[in-house]
Scaffold this active site. Structure first.
Site: not given
Length: 334
Positions: A77-78, A107, A128, A156
């Site tokens: 969703r985000t 890496k 995120r 959030h």
């Protein structure tokens, strides 16, 4: 002369007000940045975005702007709502899966170096990351706006803003009693929304009720935040009792990925289920929200109940994120 790092360590987060200039070029890391008047501005622009999408599909105010969506944790969703929001406003996006084999994280590149490289190509970044405090740390050394899409069990903020917009849009009034149900220990959406509601309505008659098993109780820091804003809170373990006289029920899943052992998760799995039997016992006008994804905490039979607003909540997410992008990129007006 001080080094760039020394200067950046002192860089304060912007306070976002009713003046669109206060948003332009700024990162959004915490709901603590949002003033009540700033939220009112966001509501107004989000409503405008909804009207534009429903009538025209969008506009071109962000044409030639590029957004990076960088996710070191899973997201549907985000990430998709930010990408859709950018596309609806005429911009483009590049997506980086921080968990994937194509990511430079494989890496052992540092998060800070990844962001410094990507900001060479884009106008804003959505990030995120599983580490609490990672996004605020990154912001210290960036030159482009960074939007916090979740940092561990921290915050959030864009979810809290779309949740608050949905509460206002559904009730057309300020809520008096809001119930948070489920995993309140790990739920960053709960942490951000509880903080945002308490600061938007300080010294009000708002009551926040936190209902969870003891091992998943709301952190003391959130309770202290509410207390400092003069907002009353109550603690429950019984969902039916918690919902009495409530206007909003905010449900969260038990977050299996945050538990240290399978046994600990299994001990609380399915401890609350919102089904038709529960809905028959709660107020007839109580709205049910959920940040999604759900597992088994809301039965699908509830989807047909007009009080179930979680899919309307998801749609609102795109409009609110359109408004945020327009504001931070200095295009709140076409």
């Amino acid at each position: 002369m001080s080094s760039t790092t020394e200067r950046n360590e002192k860089k304060p987060l912007a306070i976002l007000t009713e003046d669109p200039v206060s948003w332009k070029g700024q990162s959004l890391v915490s709901v603590a940045q949002i003033t009540p008047k700033g939220f009112e501005l966001l509501v107004t622009i989000s409503q405008q975005m909804r009207d534009i999408v429903r009538s025209e599909g969008g506009d071109d105010r962000l044409k030639h702007k590029v957004l990076a969506t960088i996710f070191y944790e899973a997201s549907t969703r985000t990430s998709c709502s930010f990408q859709a929001a950018m596309s609806r406003l005429g911009g483009t996006f590049i997506h980086v899966d921080g968990q994937g084999n194509s990511s430079a994280a494989k890496k052992k590149e540092s998060l800070e170096d990844t962001i410094k490289c990507l900001e060479c190509y884009v106008d804003a970044i959505v990030l995120r990351h599983p580490e609490t405090g990672s996004v605020p740390k990154v912001v210290l050394s960036t030159t482009k706006p960074v939007l916090n899409a979740g940092d561990g069990i921290g915050e959030h903020p864009t979810q809290a803003l779309l949740d608050s917009f949905t509460i206002w849009d559904e009730l057309k009034d300020d809520p008096k009693i809001v119930v948070f149900l489920g995993d309140l220990k790990h739920g960053r959406t709960v942490h951000s929304l509880a903080k945002l509601l308490s600061q938007l309505r300080p010294q009000s008659k708002l009551i926040l009720r936190f209902c969870s098993p003891q091992i998943l109780s709301i952190p003391d820091s959130i309770l202290e935040y509410c207390k400092n804003n003069g907002v009353q809170y109550e603690i429950f373990e019984d969902a039916t009792k918690a919902c009495q006289d409530a206007q909003i029920l905010y449900v969260t899943r038990i977050q299996k990925e945050r538990f240290e052992t399978e046994e600990a998760y299994e001990s609380v799995k399915g401890c609350y289920v919102v089904d038709n039997a529960l809905m028959d016992k709660v107020p007839k006008n109580m709205i049910v929200l959920h940040p999604l994804p759900r597992v088994d905490e809301i039965a699908t039979e509830v989807d047909a109940d007009p009080r179930a607003a979680y899919f309307r909540q998801m749609e609102n997410g795109m409009y609110v994120r359109m408004a945020i992008l327009a504001l931070v990129l200095g295009k709140s007006s076409p």
